[in-house]
Design an enzyme around this catalytic site. Structure first.
Site, PDB file in Angstrom:
ATOM      1  N   ARG A  63       0.762  -1.340  -0.113  1.00 26.46           N
ATOM      2  CA  ARG A  63       0.115  -0.165   0.081  1.00 26.46           C
ATOM      3  C   ARG A  63       1.034   1.218  -0.014  1.00 26.46           C
ATOM      4  O   ARG A  63       0.757   2.288  -0.499  1.00 26.46           O
ATOM      5  CB  ARG A  63      -0.899  -0.096   1.280  1.00 26.46           C
ATOM      6  CG  ARG A  63      -2.081   1.227   1.179  1.00 26.46           C
ATOM      7  CD  ARG A  63      -2.953   0.691   2.406  1.00 26.46           C
ATOM      8  NE  ARG A  63      -4.001   1.697   2.185  1.00 26.46           N
ATOM      9  CZ  ARG A  63      -4.040   2.657   3.354  1.00 26.46           C
ATOM     10  NH1 ARG A  63      -2.974   2.750   4.181  1.00 26.46           N
ATOM     11  NH2 ARG A  63      -5.130   3.667   3.188  1.00 26.46           N
ATOM     12  N   HIS A  67       0.520   4.219  -2.622  1.00 30.61           N
ATOM     13  CA  HIS A  67       0.171   5.389  -1.992  1.00 30.61           C
ATOM     14  C   HIS A  67       1.185   6.678  -2.574  1.00 30.61           C
ATOM     15  O   HIS A  67       1.052   7.754  -2.661  1.00 30.61           O
ATOM     16  CB  HIS A  67      -0.152   5.635  -0.707  1.00 30.61           C
ATOM     17  CG  HIS A  67      -1.568   5.301  -0.290  1.00 30.61           C
ATOM     18  ND1 HIS A  67      -2.333   5.629   0.613  1.00 30.61           N
ATOM     19  CD2 HIS A  67      -2.236   4.004  -0.927  1.00 30.61           C
ATOM     20  CE1 HIS A  67      -3.577   5.134   0.625  1.00 30.61           C
ATOM     21  NE2 HIS A  67      -3.568   4.417  -0.215  1.00 30.61           N
ATOM     22  N   ASN A  92      -4.013   8.570   4.353  1.00 26.98           N
ATOM     23  CA  ASN A  92      -2.951   8.329   5.102  1.00 26.98           C
ATOM     24  C   ASN A  92      -2.858   8.076   6.626  1.00 26.98           C
ATOM     25  O   ASN A  92      -2.562   7.486   7.160  1.00 26.98           O
ATOM     26  CB  ASN A  92      -1.826   8.648   4.383  1.00 26.98           C
ATOM     27  CG  ASN A  92      -1.281   8.524   2.930  1.00 26.98           C
ATOM     28  OD1 ASN A  92      -1.951   7.253   2.748  1.00 26.98           O
ATOM     29  ND2 ASN A  92      -0.809   9.116   2.295  1.00 26.98           N
ATOM     30  N   HIS A 191      -5.850  -6.278  -2.335  1.00 22.81           N
ATOM     31  CA  HIS A 191      -6.961  -6.498  -1.179  1.00 22.81           C
ATOM     32  C   HIS A 191      -7.157  -8.019  -0.969  1.00 22.81           C
ATOM     33  O   HIS A 191      -7.937  -8.252  -0.145  1.00 22.81           O
ATOM     34  CB  HIS A 191      -8.113  -5.716  -1.620  1.00 22.81           C
ATOM     35  CG  HIS A 191      -7.811  -4.310  -1.452  1.00 22.81           C
ATOM     36  ND1 HIS A 191      -8.915  -3.446  -1.593  1.00 22.81           N
ATOM     37  CD2 HIS A 191      -6.951  -3.625  -1.226  1.00 22.81           C
ATOM     38  CE1 HIS A 191      -8.404  -1.965  -1.336  1.00 22.81           C
ATOM     39  NE2 HIS A 191      -7.264  -2.174  -1.290  1.00 22.81           N
TER      40      HIS A 191
END
Length: 326
Positions: A63, A67, A92, A191
């Site tokens: 992740r 990001h 975040n 996910h």
């Protein structure tokens, strides 16, 4: 004739020079082969140590890379400290994690190859290793990124996909960084591991979109279980697995859940339940063909890792990932 010959020679020289500059600015899989030949082994060892300590860390490291790349490109800007940094952007804050693991990797790398390897490249390698060590497919990571000098909190708030968004909005955010619909669905497959807080999905449990009822695209027993876990009086900080009944294995079970209305986030279930037939067909294909998903995921990670990298003399090689060099 002599003048023409000289001109042609000079033109050839310029062409070769430009080719050299272009080739040096491109990412390559062997970028550190002479300057830090043990890099991949060092990162793998540290990622394995982190995942053994906490299995969830694999998802967190993937992740972080995601990001990072969606804001300012893959330049490790997400790692920078400061109240105006990306760490404190809404997607975040109290959510992005694994920063201490990245610093541990950087320290280990610096002890062998001081001032050579960027934090941006460490993020890319750590994400690949997290997938592999969780049961997924490996790929050769393109390297040669440099670290950015500034964070972009405003960009993080605007550009990062939200768990509450519909599929068309998410597709447009991917398109803005040069990624396509296959990338949307394949990368959402990350996910298949990791956790999500109640706050990211509890709007689906009680009064979805003002209907007074749960989201009709969530399977009923799942609704009941999650209502117990995440009551209306809760603070929203409890967590549950993104991939119900297959928590820590990087496989295609996530897509099987979507087909059975067991996606946790709105943005997950939308891939199958919306009117977008392209995403629905991809979910269906991945749910029955794990190899196809793993190959597409690896290719999409490579494409994502190539979003606007700083190369050549742009940016810097940070000594510490959380601060720019002084």
């Amino acid at each position: 004739m002599k003048r023409s010959s000289c001109y042609n020679g000079y033109s050839l020289f310029l062409t070769m020079l430009m080719l050299c500059v272009v080739s040096r600015s491109q990412l390559t899989t062997d970028f550190y082969s002479t300057t830090c030949p043990t890099l991949l082994q060092i990162v793998r060892k540290e990622v394995l140590r982190a995942i053994k300590s906490e299995t969830r860390m694999a998802a967190s490291l993937i992740r972080l890379h995601f990001h990072d790349c969606f804001v300012n490109g893959c330049d490790a800007s997400v790692l920078l400290d400061g109240s105006d940094g990306e760490k404190f952007a809404l997607p975040n804050i109290n959510s992005a994690r694994g920063f201490e693991v990245v610093e541990a990797i950087k320290t280990a790398v610096e002890s062998q190859c001081s001032g050579v390897v960027s934090c941006a490249d460490i993020l890319a390698i750590a994400a690949r290793d997290s997938v592999l060590l969780s049961g997924g497919k490996s790929w050769r990571v393109l390297l040669g990124r440099r670290d950015g000098l500034v964070a972009n909190q405003t960009g993080a708030n605007a550009r990062l996909p939200s768990p509450f968004e519909d599929v068309d909005t998410i597709i447009s955010k991917f398109a803005a960084v040069g990624l396509n619909i296959t990338d949307v669905v394949a990368l959402s497959g990350a996910h298949t591991i990791g956790q999500a807080k109640c706050a990211t999905f509890n709007t689906r449990l009680f009064n979805f979109s003002g209907t007074g009822a749960p989201d009709s695209t969530m399977e009923s027993s799942m609704v009941s279980d999650l209502q117990t876990l995440c009551p209306l009086t809760d603070d929203g900080n409890k967590t549950t697995s993104l991939d119900r009944n297959s928590t820590d294995l990087f496989d295609n079970h996530y897509f099987q859940n979507l087909v059975n209305n067991k996606g946790l986030l709105t943005s997950d279930q939308e891939l199958f339940s919306s009117t977008n037939l392209t995403t629905k067909d991809l979910v269906q294909a991945y749910s029955t063909n794990q190899s196809l998903f793993l190959v597409d995921f690896a290719n999409s990670m490579i494409r994502m890792g190539n979003i606007s990298p700083l190369t050549g003399s742009s940016g810097e090689i940070r000594k510490k990932c959380s601060v720019v060099n002084s």
